[in-house]
Every structure is written in structure tokens, then in C-alpha cells.
Design a protein around this motif. Structure first.
Motif, PDB file in Angstrom:
ATOM      1  N   ALA A  24       0.840  -0.329  -8.327  1.00 37.98           N
ATOM      2  CA  ALA A  24      -0.286   0.354  -7.693  1.00 37.98           C
ATOM      3  C   ALA A  24      -0.419   1.755  -8.259  1.00 37.98           C
ATOM      4  N   ILE A  26      -1.404   5.559  -7.724  1.00 33.38           N
ATOM      5  CA  ILE A  26      -1.343   6.502  -6.604  1.00 33.38           C
ATOM      6  C   ILE A  26      -1.850   7.857  -7.087  1.00 33.38           C
ATOM      7  N   THR A  33       5.068  11.683  -4.404  1.00 36.64           N
ATOM      8  CA  THR A  33       5.157  10.237  -4.168  1.00 36.64           C
ATOM      9  C   THR A  33       6.560   9.806  -3.751  1.00 36.64           C
ATOM     10  N   VAL A  65       1.796   1.585  -0.285  1.00 39.44           N
ATOM     11  CA  VAL A  65       0.359   1.880  -0.344  1.00 39.44           C
ATOM     12  C   VAL A  65      -0.206   2.045   1.067  1.00 39.44           C
ATOM     13  N   ASN A  69      -1.900   5.399   2.534  1.00 41.31           N
ATOM     14  CA  ASN A  69      -3.273   5.341   3.042  1.00 41.31           C
ATOM     15  C   ASN A  69      -3.365   5.839   4.481  1.00 41.31           C
ATOM     16  N   THR A  77      -5.537   5.284  -3.693  1.00 46.74           N
ATOM     17  CA  THR A  77      -4.527   4.281  -4.034  1.00 46.74           C
ATOM     18  C   THR A  77      -5.260   3.027  -4.488  1.00 46.74           C
ATOM     19  N   LYS A  78      -4.663   2.330  -5.424  1.00 49.46           N
ATOM     20  CA  LYS A  78      -5.269   1.076  -5.884  1.00 49.46           C
ATOM     21  C   LYS A  78      -4.174   0.131  -6.341  1.00 49.46           C
ATOM     22  N   VAL A  79      -4.101  -1.026  -5.701  1.00 47.46           N
ATOM     23  CA  VAL A  79      -3.166  -2.059  -6.133  1.00 47.46           C
ATOM     24  C   VAL A  79      -3.744  -2.668  -7.408  1.00 47.46           C
TER      25      VAL A  79
END
Length: 182
Positions: A24, A26, A33, A65, A69, A77-79
Motif C-alpha cells: 500500500a 502511504i 509511518t 491502512v 485512515n 492511502t492506496k492499497v
């Protein structure tokens, strides 16, 4: 020719990796992180001062994630659409096989020009040796892109750099802009 073999052998090796995983993107830096990481999730790519990619067990990556969020609503965030945990301990399962495939196909080489490595984050000098262990390390270790670009920018060669990304899309143009802005 050897670059193609490095890539082909890497793909072949990763295909044999049995443990599923996820990654993911971030929108935070490495230090910000770290507190969110869970067991079996690591920072796979240090892209820029405000962007990392995490990698590891799917359930744990999704939990990280979700936590980010919930607590940092302004953080993107993106998987990612992958089923492997690249640049994580998951890749150790296939690292030796990758090394074995490369043996005899890729010869050790001495650098002819300075090389800023995203594996070590450091400068390899002319005459330093690049061998197949480097490519295994590249598969298994976090990508230290931010560190490598900063190393370049602090070097005399980095006074007037020109960045050229060779690939199917400009994935690193954003991180380079973020690094240069920082």
C-alpha cells in the motif's frame, strides 16, 4: 542483455513465491509511518519525505491502512493491485532461487561511472563491484529511493541533475518533486 536477464529471472523467481501479500502507498514519510506498522508489515519503499510504500501480510497491511485512515484523515492511502509483498521478508523465500538463476547469466561488473544505489542509499564509486548478490538484495530489501536521490543531490554530480525515468509510466516524478521541494 544482462539487464533483461536480471528482470526475467526476477519475474520467474517471484512467480514461485508462495506466500500471498499486499502493498500500500502511504502519504507519509518513513518516521511518521513507523508507529503504525504491525508485525509482518515493513516499509518496502522510502519514496520521498512524504511518501512510503508498505508491504507484508495482506491482513496486516489492510489493518495498517485502516488505522491510518481512521486517525489521519488527511493522509492519502492506496492499497496497490499486487498479490505479492515485494521488498519485504516475503521475498527471502525466493531470494536464493533468484541468485541461483542469475549465476552464469550475469557476470560481476566493476562500475565505470558513479552509481547511486536505491538498495544501499549510497554511492558506488568507479571500480566498485556489482555482483548478483546485489540483485538478490534488491529483491529482498526496502527501496531507499529517497536516500539515494538525497545522496546524489549532496554530491558534486547532483549540482545540476537531470532526472530521466525509463519505464511504462512516470511513477517516480511525484517523489522526485517532493524530494527536490524538501
Amino acid at each position: 542483455n544482462e539487464a533483461i536477464m536480471v528482470s526475467l529471472c526476477r519475474g520467474t523467481s517471484v512467480e514461485s513465491q508462495t506466500k500471498g501479500g499486499s502493498m500500500a502507498a502511504i502519504g507519509m514519510g518513513w518516521q511518521d509511518t513507523l508507529p503504525f506498522l504491525l508485525p509482518n508489515v515493513n516499509i518496502a519503499c522510502d519514496n520521498s519525505p512524504s511518501s512510503v510504500t508498505i508491504s507484508g501480510d495482506t491482513d496486516q497491511v489492510l489493518a495498517v491502512v485502516a488505522t491510518i485512515n481512521a486517525s489521519k484523515t488527511n493522509v492519502l492511502t492506496k492499497v496497490l493491485s499486487v498479490d505479492k509483498a515485494y521488498h519485504s521478508p516475503h521475498m527471502v523465500e525466493v531470494g536464493q532461487g533468484y541468485l541461483h538463476l542469475l549465476a552464469g547469466l550475469v557476470a560481476p561488473r566493476k562500475f565505470q561511472t558513479p552509481f547511486f544505489s536505491s538498495v544501499t542509499g549510497k554511492l558506488f564509486h568507479k571500480g566498485d563491484l556489482l555482483d548478483i548478490k546485489y540483485w538478490q538484495q534488491n529483491l529482498e530489501s526496502p527501496v531507499l529511493f529517497n536516500t539515494a536521490v538525497n545522496c546524489l543531490l549532496q554530491h558534486p554530480l547532483g549540482k545540476t541533475p537531470i532526472f530521466l525515468e525509463v519505464g511504462p509510466h512516470s511513477a517516480l516524478s511525484g517523489p522526485v518533486r517532493q524530494i527536490l521541494t524538501h
